[in-house]
Scaffold this active site. Sequence first.
Site, short mmCIF file in Angstrom:
data_model
loop_
_atom_site.label_atom_id
_atom_site.label_comp_id
_atom_site.label_asym_id
_atom_site.label_seq_id
_atom_site.Cartn_x
_atom_site.Cartn_y
_atom_site.Cartn_z
N PHE A 471 0.80 -1.23 0.00
CA PHE A 471 0.00 0.00 0.00
C PHE A 471 0.84 1.28 0.00
O PHE A 471 0.45 2.26 0.61
CB PHE A 471 -0.98 0.02 1.19
CG PHE A 471 -1.56 -1.32 1.53
CD1 PHE A 471 -2.21 -2.08 0.57
CD2 PHE A 471 -1.43 -1.85 2.79
CE1 PHE A 471 -2.74 -3.32 0.86
CE2 PHE A 471 -1.96 -3.10 3.10
CZ PHE A 471 -2.61 -3.84 2.14
N HIS A 472 1.96 1.29 -0.71
CA HIS A 472 2.83 2.47 -0.72
C HIS A 472 3.14 2.99 -2.12
O HIS A 472 4.29 3.32 -2.42
CB HIS A 472 4.15 2.16 0.00
CG HIS A 472 3.98 1.71 1.41
ND1 HIS A 472 4.92 0.93 2.07
CD2 HIS A 472 2.98 1.90 2.31
CE1 HIS A 472 4.51 0.68 3.30
NE2 HIS A 472 3.33 1.25 3.47
#
Length: 537
Positions: A471-472
Amino acid sequence: MKDTFDYIVVGAGSAGCVLAGRLSEDPRVRVLLLEAGPPDRSLWLHLPIGYGKTMWDPRYNWCFHTDPDPYMNGRRIYWPRGKTLGGSSAINGLIYIRGQREDYDHWAALGNAGWSYDDVLPYFIRSERNQRGASPWHGAEGPLSVSDISPRDPLIERFIDAAGELGVPRNEDFNGAGQEGAGYYQLTTWKGWRWSTAKGYLKPARHRPNLTVLTGAHAARVLMDTRGPQARAQGVRFLQDGVEREAFCRAEVLLSAGAIQSPQLLQLSGIGPSPLLQGLGIPVVQDLPGVGQNLQDHLQVRMIFESTQPTTNDSLRSWTGKLGLAWQWLCHRSGPLAVGINQGGCFMKALPDALTPDIQFHVATLSADMAGGQVHPYSGFTFSVCQLRPTSRGHVRIRSTDPLAAPEMVPNYLSTQEDQNTLLAGVKLARALAQTQAMQGLVKHEVRPGPKTQNDAQWLDFCRDQGATIFHPSGTCKMGQDPMAVLDERLRVRGVLGLRVVDASAMPTLVSGNTNAPIVMMAEKAVDMIRQDAAQG
Protein backbone atom coordinates in the site's frame (compact mmCIF):
# COMPACT_ATOMS: atom_id res chain seq x y z
CA MET A 1 -19.46 28.17 -6.64
CA LYS A 2 -19.72 31.94 -6.29
CA ASP A 3 -16.97 32.18 -3.68
CA THR A 4 -13.28 32.52 -4.46
CA PHE A 5 -10.78 30.99 -2.07
CA ASP A 6 -7.11 31.57 -1.49
CA TYR A 7 -6.23 27.87 -1.54
CA ILE A 8 -8.05 24.86 -2.93
CA VAL A 9 -6.82 21.51 -1.60
CA VAL A 10 -7.83 18.47 -3.67
CA GLY A 11 -7.98 15.32 -1.56
CA ALA A 12 -8.58 15.15 2.20
CA GLY A 13 -6.08 12.37 2.81
CA SER A 14 -2.86 12.12 4.77
CA ALA A 15 -1.45 15.29 3.18
CA GLY A 16 -4.65 17.17 2.38
CA CYS A 17 -5.90 17.26 5.96
CA VAL A 18 -2.53 18.59 7.10
CA LEU A 19 -2.59 21.33 4.45
CA ALA A 20 -6.17 22.38 5.19
CA GLY A 21 -5.68 22.29 8.94
CA ARG A 22 -2.44 24.24 8.94
CA LEU A 23 -3.26 26.80 6.24
CA SER A 24 -6.58 27.67 7.86
CA GLU A 25 -4.73 28.60 11.06
CA ASP A 26 -4.26 31.98 9.37
CA PRO A 27 -7.67 33.72 9.56
CA ARG A 28 -6.70 35.97 6.65
CA VAL A 29 -6.84 33.15 4.10
CA ARG A 30 -9.80 31.12 2.89
CA VAL A 31 -9.32 27.41 2.27
CA LEU A 32 -11.50 24.95 0.36
CA LEU A 33 -10.91 21.22 0.89
CA LEU A 34 -12.43 18.84 -1.67
CA GLU A 35 -12.84 15.14 -0.88
CA ALA A 36 -14.41 12.64 -3.28
CA GLY A 37 -15.39 10.26 -0.48
CA PRO A 38 -17.91 10.59 2.37
CA PRO A 39 -17.33 11.86 5.92
CA ASP A 40 -15.44 9.53 8.27
CA ARG A 41 -18.41 8.59 10.46
CA SER A 42 -18.15 4.79 10.43
CA LEU A 43 -16.93 3.17 13.66
CA TRP A 44 -14.69 0.91 11.57
CA LEU A 45 -12.71 3.96 10.46
CA HIS A 46 -11.83 4.75 14.06
CA LEU A 47 -11.32 1.29 15.56
CA PRO A 48 -7.80 0.06 14.68
CA ILE A 49 -8.94 -3.49 13.87
CA GLY A 50 -11.49 -1.96 11.49
CA TYR A 51 -8.72 -2.08 8.91
CA GLY A 52 -10.01 -5.56 8.08
CA LYS A 53 -13.45 -4.12 7.24
CA THR A 54 -12.52 -0.95 5.36
CA MET A 55 -9.98 -2.83 3.24
CA TRP A 56 -12.87 -4.00 1.06
CA ASP A 57 -15.56 -1.35 1.56
CA PRO A 58 -16.12 0.71 -1.63
CA ARG A 59 -17.75 3.46 0.40
CA TYR A 60 -14.40 4.35 1.97
CA ASN A 61 -11.96 2.68 -0.40
CA TRP A 62 -11.26 3.22 -4.10
CA CYS A 63 -10.70 -0.55 -4.45
CA PHE A 64 -8.37 -0.15 -7.41
CA HIS A 65 -6.80 -3.01 -9.32
CA THR A 66 -3.65 -2.71 -11.34
CA ASP A 67 -3.54 -3.67 -14.98
CA PRO A 68 -2.11 -7.15 -15.63
CA ASP A 69 1.52 -6.98 -14.54
CA PRO A 70 3.77 -8.77 -17.04
CA TYR A 71 6.35 -9.46 -14.32
CA MET A 72 3.81 -10.94 -11.90
CA ASN A 73 2.51 -13.71 -14.17
CA GLY A 74 -0.06 -11.34 -15.64
CA ARG A 75 -1.87 -10.84 -12.33
CA ARG A 76 -4.08 -7.85 -11.55
CA ILE A 77 -3.21 -6.80 -8.02
CA TYR A 78 -5.66 -5.19 -5.61
CA TRP A 79 -4.67 -1.66 -4.61
CA PRO A 80 -6.82 -0.25 -1.79
CA ARG A 81 -6.69 3.52 -1.34
CA GLY A 82 -8.61 5.63 1.17
CA LYS A 83 -11.74 7.49 0.03
CA THR A 84 -12.96 9.47 3.03
CA LEU A 85 -11.79 12.26 5.31
CA GLY A 86 -8.32 11.14 6.34
CA GLY A 87 -7.80 9.19 3.11
CA SER A 88 -5.50 6.24 3.49
CA SER A 89 -4.62 7.33 7.03
CA ALA A 90 -8.21 6.32 7.90
CA ILE A 91 -7.88 2.77 6.53
CA ASN A 92 -4.16 1.90 6.70
CA GLY A 93 -2.24 -0.46 8.98
CA LEU A 94 -1.40 2.42 11.39
CA ILE A 95 2.38 1.80 11.44
CA TYR A 96 4.46 4.89 12.18
CA ILE A 97 7.79 4.67 10.35
CA ARG A 98 9.81 7.56 8.96
CA GLY A 99 12.42 5.74 6.90
CA GLN A 100 16.19 6.07 6.98
CA ARG A 101 18.36 9.16 7.17
CA GLU A 102 19.92 8.09 3.88
CA ASP A 103 16.55 8.25 2.08
CA TYR A 104 16.24 11.99 2.59
CA ASP A 105 19.91 12.73 2.07
CA HIS A 106 19.49 10.95 -1.28
CA TRP A 107 16.56 13.22 -2.15
CA ALA A 108 18.75 16.25 -1.45
CA ALA A 109 21.61 14.78 -3.50
CA LEU A 110 19.24 14.53 -6.48
CA GLY A 111 18.98 18.32 -6.44
CA ASN A 112 16.10 18.78 -4.01
CA ALA A 113 17.53 21.40 -1.69
CA GLY A 114 15.95 21.44 1.77
CA TRP A 115 15.03 17.76 1.83
CA SER A 116 17.99 16.22 3.67
CA TYR A 117 17.29 14.32 6.88
CA ASP A 118 18.47 17.24 9.02
CA ASP A 119 16.09 19.49 7.07
CA VAL A 120 13.02 17.27 7.48
CA LEU A 121 13.51 16.00 11.06
CA PRO A 122 12.01 19.19 12.58
CA TYR A 123 8.82 18.60 10.61
CA PHE A 124 8.54 15.03 11.83
CA ILE A 125 8.93 16.34 15.37
CA ARG A 126 6.46 19.19 14.83
CA SER A 127 3.78 16.82 13.56
CA GLU A 128 4.05 14.29 16.38
CA ARG A 129 2.46 13.75 19.77
CA ASN A 130 4.40 10.70 20.88
CA GLN A 131 3.35 8.73 23.94
CA ARG A 132 7.00 8.57 24.97
CA GLY A 133 7.26 12.35 25.22
CA ALA A 134 9.65 14.86 23.71
CA SER A 135 13.22 13.94 22.80
CA PRO A 136 15.80 14.86 20.15
CA TRP A 137 13.93 12.43 17.87
CA HIS A 138 10.28 12.92 18.85
CA GLY A 139 7.65 15.54 19.49
CA ALA A 140 5.05 15.68 22.26
CA GLU A 141 2.76 18.53 21.16
CA GLY A 142 1.90 17.79 17.52
CA PRO A 143 -1.47 16.87 15.99
CA LEU A 144 -0.51 13.30 14.99
CA SER A 145 -0.77 10.95 17.95
CA VAL A 146 1.67 8.03 18.12
CA SER A 147 1.48 5.24 20.71
CA ASP A 148 3.26 2.10 21.87
CA ILE A 149 1.64 -1.32 21.58
CA SER A 150 0.37 -2.76 24.83
CA PRO A 151 0.44 -5.41 26.14
CA ARG A 152 3.45 -6.98 24.47
CA ASP A 153 2.78 -10.24 22.68
CA PRO A 154 4.72 -13.47 23.37
CA LEU A 155 4.88 -14.30 19.66
CA ILE A 156 6.50 -10.94 18.87
CA GLU A 157 8.96 -11.50 21.71
CA ARG A 158 9.90 -14.86 20.19
CA PHE A 159 10.37 -13.19 16.80
CA ILE A 160 12.67 -10.55 18.29
CA ASP A 161 14.73 -13.27 19.93
CA ALA A 162 14.84 -15.16 16.62
CA ALA A 163 16.18 -12.08 14.85
CA GLY A 164 18.83 -11.83 17.55
CA GLU A 165 20.00 -15.34 16.68
CA LEU A 166 20.63 -14.08 13.13
CA GLY A 167 22.63 -11.12 14.41
CA VAL A 168 19.85 -8.52 14.24
CA PRO A 169 19.74 -6.52 17.51
CA ARG A 170 16.63 -5.51 19.40
CA ASN A 171 15.56 -1.96 18.55
CA GLU A 172 13.19 -0.08 20.84
CA ASP A 173 12.75 2.84 18.42
CA PHE A 174 12.82 2.39 14.64
CA ASN A 175 12.48 6.19 14.33
CA GLY A 176 15.34 7.07 16.65
CA ALA A 177 19.09 6.99 16.20
CA GLY A 178 19.00 4.05 13.79
CA GLN A 179 16.46 1.90 12.00
CA GLU A 180 18.19 -1.48 11.92
CA GLY A 181 16.91 -4.09 14.33
CA ALA A 182 13.84 -5.99 15.51
CA GLY A 183 11.13 -4.70 17.78
CA TYR A 184 7.60 -3.40 18.14
CA TYR A 185 6.11 -0.81 15.84
CA GLN A 186 4.61 2.38 17.13
CA LEU A 187 1.16 3.12 15.75
CA THR A 188 -0.87 6.22 14.88
CA THR A 189 -3.33 5.50 17.67
CA TRP A 190 -4.29 7.16 20.94
CA LYS A 191 -5.99 5.45 23.88
CA GLY A 192 -7.15 2.59 21.68
CA TRP A 193 -8.47 4.70 18.79
CA ARG A 194 -7.08 5.23 15.29
CA TRP A 195 -5.59 8.69 14.90
CA SER A 196 -5.97 9.65 11.24
CA THR A 197 -4.96 13.05 9.88
CA ALA A 198 -8.67 13.86 9.74
CA LYS A 199 -8.83 13.45 13.50
CA GLY A 200 -5.51 15.12 14.25
CA TYR A 201 -5.44 18.01 11.81
CA LEU A 202 -8.89 18.51 10.31
CA LYS A 203 -11.30 17.97 13.19
CA PRO A 204 -9.83 20.80 15.34
CA ALA A 205 -10.11 23.13 12.35
CA ARG A 206 -13.68 22.38 11.25
CA HIS A 207 -15.15 25.24 13.31
CA ARG A 208 -13.04 27.88 11.54
CA PRO A 209 -15.16 30.16 9.32
CA ASN A 210 -12.33 30.40 6.77
CA LEU A 211 -12.30 26.63 6.08
CA THR A 212 -14.85 24.97 3.82
CA VAL A 213 -14.89 21.17 3.55
CA LEU A 214 -16.88 19.50 0.78
CA THR A 215 -17.28 15.72 0.73
CA GLY A 216 -18.60 13.73 -2.22
CA ALA A 217 -16.73 16.23 -4.41
CA HIS A 218 -14.79 14.42 -7.15
CA ALA A 219 -12.23 16.66 -8.86
CA ALA A 220 -12.49 16.50 -12.67
CA ARG A 221 -9.69 18.85 -13.70
CA VAL A 222 -7.71 21.92 -12.72
CA LEU A 223 -8.97 25.09 -14.38
CA MET A 224 -6.12 26.84 -16.18
CA ASP A 225 -5.62 30.43 -17.31
CA THR A 226 -3.41 30.17 -20.41
CA ARG A 227 -3.45 33.82 -21.50
CA GLY A 228 -0.06 34.74 -20.08
CA PRO A 229 3.45 33.53 -20.88
CA GLN A 230 2.96 30.81 -18.25
CA ALA A 231 -0.24 28.96 -17.54
CA ARG A 232 -1.73 29.56 -14.11
CA ALA A 233 -4.03 27.34 -12.08
CA GLN A 234 -7.12 29.36 -11.22
CA GLY A 235 -9.51 26.78 -9.80
CA VAL A 236 -10.95 23.28 -9.90
CA ARG A 237 -13.90 21.72 -11.72
CA PHE A 238 -15.53 18.95 -9.69
CA LEU A 239 -18.58 16.72 -9.61
CA GLN A 240 -20.87 16.69 -6.59
CA ASP A 241 -24.28 15.00 -6.40
CA GLY A 242 -24.18 14.51 -10.16
CA VAL A 243 -23.72 18.24 -10.77
CA GLU A 244 -20.61 19.81 -12.30
CA ARG A 245 -19.35 22.71 -10.21
CA GLU A 246 -16.37 25.05 -10.23
CA ALA A 247 -14.37 26.73 -7.48
CA PHE A 248 -11.77 29.44 -7.99
CA CYS A 249 -8.72 30.53 -6.04
CA ARG A 250 -6.51 33.59 -5.74
CA ALA A 251 -3.29 31.86 -4.66
CA GLU A 252 -2.79 28.13 -5.33
CA VAL A 253 -4.37 24.81 -6.16
CA LEU A 254 -2.79 22.06 -4.05
CA LEU A 255 -3.17 18.50 -5.34
CA SER A 256 -3.10 15.87 -2.59
CA ALA A 257 -5.04 13.13 -4.33
CA GLY A 258 -2.28 10.53 -4.02
CA ALA A 259 0.17 8.79 -6.31
CA ILE A 260 -2.60 7.44 -8.56
CA GLN A 261 -5.05 10.32 -8.80
CA SER A 262 -2.76 13.35 -8.66
CA PRO A 263 -1.04 12.39 -11.94
CA GLN A 264 -4.44 11.42 -13.33
CA LEU A 265 -5.78 14.87 -12.53
CA LEU A 266 -2.75 16.61 -14.04
CA GLN A 267 -3.14 14.61 -17.24
CA LEU A 268 -6.87 15.41 -17.42
CA SER A 269 -5.91 19.07 -17.03
CA GLY A 270 -3.50 19.07 -19.97
CA ILE A 271 -0.31 18.66 -17.97
CA GLY A 272 1.70 15.58 -18.86
CA PRO A 273 3.20 13.73 -21.81
CA SER A 274 2.10 15.47 -25.03
CA PRO A 275 1.61 12.26 -27.08
CA LEU A 276 -0.76 10.84 -24.45
CA LEU A 277 -2.78 14.06 -24.14
CA GLN A 278 -2.98 14.69 -27.88
CA GLY A 279 -4.06 11.12 -28.49
CA LEU A 280 -7.05 11.71 -26.21
CA GLY A 281 -7.87 15.13 -27.63
CA ILE A 282 -6.78 17.03 -24.50
CA PRO A 283 -5.22 20.45 -25.22
CA VAL A 284 -1.63 20.48 -23.98
CA VAL A 285 -1.11 23.12 -21.31
CA GLN A 286 2.36 21.96 -20.28
CA ASP A 287 4.36 19.11 -21.78
CA LEU A 288 5.76 17.22 -18.79
CA PRO A 289 6.73 13.68 -19.84
CA GLY A 290 7.32 12.55 -16.24
CA VAL A 291 3.70 12.90 -15.12
CA GLY A 292 2.57 9.38 -14.24
CA GLN A 293 6.01 7.85 -14.71
CA ASN A 294 8.41 6.67 -11.97
CA LEU A 295 5.70 4.63 -10.20
CA GLN A 296 7.19 2.75 -7.26
CA ASP A 297 5.66 0.54 -4.60
CA HIS A 298 6.70 -1.84 -1.85
CA LEU A 299 5.88 -5.40 -2.89
CA GLN A 300 5.20 -7.68 0.06
CA VAL A 301 5.38 -11.44 0.13
CA ARG A 302 3.47 -13.04 2.99
CA MET A 303 4.76 -16.29 4.49
CA ILE A 304 2.24 -18.10 6.66
CA PHE A 305 2.92 -20.50 9.50
CA GLU A 306 0.66 -22.73 11.55
CA SER A 307 1.32 -22.31 15.26
CA THR A 308 1.35 -24.85 18.06
CA GLN A 309 -0.14 -22.19 20.33
CA PRO A 310 -3.31 -20.09 20.01
CA THR A 311 -3.05 -16.86 18.01
CA THR A 312 -5.43 -14.04 17.17
CA ASN A 313 -6.96 -16.36 14.56
CA ASP A 314 -8.53 -18.36 17.37
CA SER A 315 -10.04 -15.29 19.03
CA LEU A 316 -11.50 -13.99 15.77
CA ARG A 317 -13.09 -17.32 14.82
CA SER A 318 -15.48 -17.61 17.77
CA TRP A 319 -18.04 -15.36 19.37
CA THR A 320 -16.55 -15.93 22.80
CA GLY A 321 -13.14 -14.97 21.48
CA LYS A 322 -14.51 -11.83 19.85
CA LEU A 323 -16.32 -10.89 23.06
CA GLY A 324 -13.07 -11.32 24.97
CA LEU A 325 -11.25 -9.01 22.58
CA ALA A 326 -14.07 -6.47 22.82
CA TRP A 327 -14.00 -6.62 26.62
CA GLN A 328 -10.22 -6.08 26.63
CA TRP A 329 -10.63 -3.03 24.42
CA LEU A 330 -13.60 -1.60 26.35
CA CYS A 331 -11.95 -2.00 29.73
CA HIS A 332 -8.34 -1.25 28.91
CA ARG A 333 -8.25 0.17 25.36
CA SER A 334 -5.70 -2.52 24.56
CA GLY A 335 -5.34 -5.87 22.83
CA PRO A 336 -5.78 -6.79 19.14
CA LEU A 337 -8.72 -4.41 18.60
CA ALA A 338 -6.48 -1.49 19.59
CA VAL A 339 -3.44 -2.35 17.50
CA GLY A 340 -4.70 -3.52 14.14
CA ILE A 341 -2.83 -6.41 12.54
CA ASN A 342 0.96 -6.03 12.46
CA GLN A 343 2.53 -5.51 15.86
CA GLY A 344 6.24 -6.10 15.35
CA GLY A 345 8.88 -6.48 12.73
CA CYS A 346 12.44 -5.78 11.82
CA PHE A 347 14.68 -3.96 9.40
CA MET A 348 17.66 -5.98 8.28
CA LYS A 349 20.20 -6.42 5.50
CA ALA A 350 19.40 -9.20 3.06
CA LEU A 351 22.10 -8.71 0.45
CA PRO A 352 25.76 -8.94 1.51
CA ASP A 353 26.66 -5.57 -0.03
CA ALA A 354 23.77 -3.66 1.60
CA LEU A 355 25.03 -0.63 3.56
CA THR A 356 21.71 -0.12 5.37
CA PRO A 357 18.68 -2.39 5.90
CA ASP A 358 17.19 -3.33 2.54
CA ILE A 359 14.21 -5.43 3.71
CA GLN A 360 11.44 -4.96 6.24
CA PHE A 361 9.40 -7.59 8.08
CA HIS A 362 5.86 -7.10 9.34
CA VAL A 363 4.81 -9.76 11.84
CA ALA A 364 1.11 -10.42 12.42
CA THR A 365 -0.28 -12.61 15.19
CA LEU A 366 -2.89 -13.86 12.73
CA SER A 367 -2.97 -15.27 9.21
CA ALA A 368 -5.19 -14.88 6.17
CA ASP A 369 -4.90 -15.31 2.43
CA MET A 370 -4.28 -11.57 2.10
CA ALA A 371 -4.12 -8.50 4.30
CA GLY A 372 -7.56 -7.79 5.72
CA GLY A 373 -8.95 -11.17 4.58
CA GLN A 374 -10.79 -13.86 6.52
CA VAL A 375 -8.50 -15.52 9.05
CA HIS A 376 -7.52 -19.13 8.51
CA PRO A 377 -9.29 -21.99 10.37
CA TYR A 378 -6.17 -22.80 12.40
CA SER A 379 -3.79 -21.05 14.77
CA GLY A 380 -1.59 -19.07 12.42
CA PHE A 381 0.75 -16.12 12.12
CA THR A 382 2.38 -14.24 9.26
CA PHE A 383 5.83 -13.00 8.33
CA SER A 384 5.50 -10.38 5.57
CA VAL A 385 8.67 -9.44 3.71
CA CYS A 386 9.18 -6.38 1.52
CA GLN A 387 12.13 -4.85 -0.26
CA LEU A 388 12.66 -1.32 1.02
CA ARG A 389 14.13 0.42 -2.03
CA PRO A 390 12.80 -1.18 -5.24
CA THR A 391 14.41 -0.30 -8.53
CA SER A 392 11.45 -1.44 -10.65
CA ARG A 393 9.42 1.39 -12.16
CA GLY A 394 5.90 1.49 -13.54
CA HIS A 395 3.43 4.13 -14.67
CA VAL A 396 -0.03 5.65 -14.21
CA ARG A 397 -1.77 6.79 -17.39
CA ILE A 398 -5.31 7.97 -18.13
CA ARG A 399 -7.30 5.90 -20.63
CA SER A 400 -9.90 8.54 -21.46
CA THR A 401 -11.10 12.01 -20.56
CA ASP A 402 -13.58 10.58 -18.04
CA PRO A 403 -12.49 11.73 -14.56
CA LEU A 404 -14.49 8.89 -12.96
CA ALA A 405 -12.63 6.17 -14.87
CA ALA A 406 -9.68 4.55 -13.12
CA PRO A 407 -6.39 5.15 -14.93
CA GLU A 408 -4.06 2.49 -16.25
CA MET A 409 -1.79 1.33 -13.41
CA VAL A 410 1.19 -0.88 -14.25
CA PRO A 411 3.67 -1.32 -11.36
CA ASN A 412 6.14 -3.66 -13.13
CA TYR A 413 7.00 -5.35 -9.84
CA LEU A 414 10.19 -7.47 -9.87
CA SER A 415 11.19 -6.23 -13.31
CA THR A 416 14.83 -5.75 -12.29
CA GLN A 417 17.37 -8.33 -11.22
CA GLU A 418 18.22 -6.32 -8.11
CA ASP A 419 14.62 -6.48 -6.91
CA GLN A 420 14.45 -10.21 -7.56
CA ASN A 421 17.72 -10.84 -5.72
CA THR A 422 16.72 -8.76 -2.71
CA LEU A 423 13.28 -10.27 -2.30
CA LEU A 424 14.59 -13.81 -2.74
CA ALA A 425 17.14 -13.16 -0.01
CA GLY A 426 14.35 -11.74 2.17
CA VAL A 427 11.97 -14.69 1.92
CA LYS A 428 14.84 -17.09 2.61
CA LEU A 429 15.62 -15.08 5.74
CA ALA A 430 11.97 -15.39 6.78
CA ARG A 431 12.30 -19.16 6.64
CA ALA A 432 15.59 -18.96 8.54
CA LEU A 433 13.88 -16.91 11.26
CA ALA A 434 11.12 -19.52 11.57
CA GLN A 435 13.76 -22.22 12.00
CA THR A 436 15.69 -20.53 14.82
CA GLN A 437 15.87 -21.93 18.31
CA ALA A 438 13.64 -19.11 19.55
CA MET A 439 10.81 -20.23 17.26
CA GLN A 440 11.19 -23.94 17.95
CA GLY A 441 8.12 -25.36 19.64
CA LEU A 442 5.99 -22.57 18.18
CA VAL A 443 6.11 -23.31 14.44
CA LYS A 444 4.01 -26.36 13.68
CA HIS A 445 4.14 -26.11 9.90
CA GLU A 446 5.17 -23.71 7.13
CA VAL A 447 1.89 -23.35 5.24
CA ARG A 448 2.99 -20.89 2.57
CA PRO A 449 5.02 -21.48 0.49
CA GLY A 450 5.67 -24.83 2.17
CA PRO A 451 8.80 -26.98 2.42
CA LYS A 452 8.69 -28.03 -1.25
CA THR A 453 9.85 -24.56 -2.23
CA GLN A 454 13.65 -24.81 -2.21
CA ASN A 455 15.46 -23.44 -5.28
CA ASP A 456 15.53 -19.86 -6.59
CA ALA A 457 13.16 -20.57 -9.48
CA GLN A 458 10.55 -21.95 -7.07
CA TRP A 459 10.99 -19.02 -4.70
CA LEU A 460 10.63 -16.51 -7.54
CA ASP A 461 7.46 -18.22 -8.78
CA PHE A 462 6.08 -18.01 -5.25
CA CYS A 463 6.87 -14.28 -5.08
CA ARG A 464 5.24 -13.62 -8.44
CA ASP A 465 2.18 -15.75 -7.68
CA GLN A 466 1.59 -14.43 -4.15
CA GLY A 467 3.25 -11.00 -3.93
CA ALA A 468 0.95 -8.06 -3.22
CA THR A 469 1.15 -4.36 -2.51
CA ILE A 470 1.91 -3.15 0.97
CA PHE A 471 0.00 0.00 0.00
CA HIS A 472 2.83 2.47 -0.72
CA PRO A 473 2.50 3.64 -4.37
CA SER A 474 4.70 6.69 -4.83
CA GLY A 475 6.81 8.77 -7.16
CA THR A 476 4.47 9.55 -10.08
CA CYS A 477 4.95 13.36 -9.90
CA LYS A 478 8.49 13.37 -8.60
CA MET A 479 10.39 16.44 -7.55
CA GLY A 480 13.86 16.90 -8.98
CA GLN A 481 16.05 18.56 -11.58
CA ASP A 482 16.19 15.96 -14.35
CA PRO A 483 14.05 16.04 -17.54
CA MET A 484 11.49 13.64 -16.04
CA ALA A 485 10.96 15.74 -12.89
CA VAL A 486 7.41 17.06 -12.58
CA LEU A 487 7.97 19.29 -9.54
CA ASP A 488 10.73 21.54 -8.31
CA GLU A 489 12.12 21.22 -4.79
CA ARG A 490 9.28 23.39 -3.48
CA LEU A 491 6.71 20.95 -4.90
CA ARG A 492 5.59 23.42 -7.59
CA VAL A 493 4.54 21.98 -10.94
CA ARG A 494 7.19 22.94 -13.47
CA GLY A 495 6.09 25.52 -16.02
CA VAL A 496 2.77 26.23 -14.28
CA LEU A 497 2.01 28.96 -11.77
CA GLY A 498 -0.16 28.48 -8.69
CA LEU A 499 -0.10 24.68 -8.72
CA ARG A 500 1.64 22.22 -6.37
CA VAL A 501 1.48 18.52 -5.67
CA VAL A 502 1.82 17.51 -2.04
CA ASP A 503 1.53 13.76 -1.48
CA ALA A 504 3.46 10.52 -2.03
CA SER A 505 3.63 11.14 -5.77
CA ALA A 506 6.20 13.89 -5.09
CA MET A 507 8.73 11.42 -3.68
CA PRO A 508 11.62 10.96 -6.14
CA THR A 509 12.38 7.58 -4.54
CA LEU A 510 10.51 5.49 -2.00
CA VAL A 511 11.44 5.84 1.63
CA SER A 512 12.68 2.77 3.48
CA GLY A 513 9.48 1.86 5.28
CA ASN A 514 5.81 2.76 5.63
CA THR A 515 4.85 6.02 3.94
CA ASN A 516 2.19 7.69 6.08
CA ALA A 517 4.52 9.52 8.47
CA PRO A 518 6.73 10.84 5.62
CA ILE A 519 3.66 12.18 3.79
CA VAL A 520 2.53 14.04 6.91
CA MET A 521 6.06 15.47 7.20
CA MET A 522 6.02 16.55 3.53
CA ALA A 523 2.72 18.37 4.03
CA GLU A 524 4.00 20.12 7.16
CA LYS A 525 7.04 21.29 5.22
CA ALA A 526 4.89 22.31 2.24
CA VAL A 527 2.84 24.62 4.47
CA ASP A 528 5.97 26.55 5.39
CA MET A 529 7.03 26.78 1.73
CA ILE A 530 3.56 27.94 0.67
CA ARG A 531 3.56 30.67 3.30
CA GLN A 532 7.10 31.76 2.44
CA ASP A 533 6.31 31.98 -1.26
CA ALA A 534 3.10 33.91 -0.57
CA ALA A 535 5.02 36.41 1.58
CA GLN A 536 7.50 36.97 -1.24
CA GLY A 537 4.69 37.67 -3.67
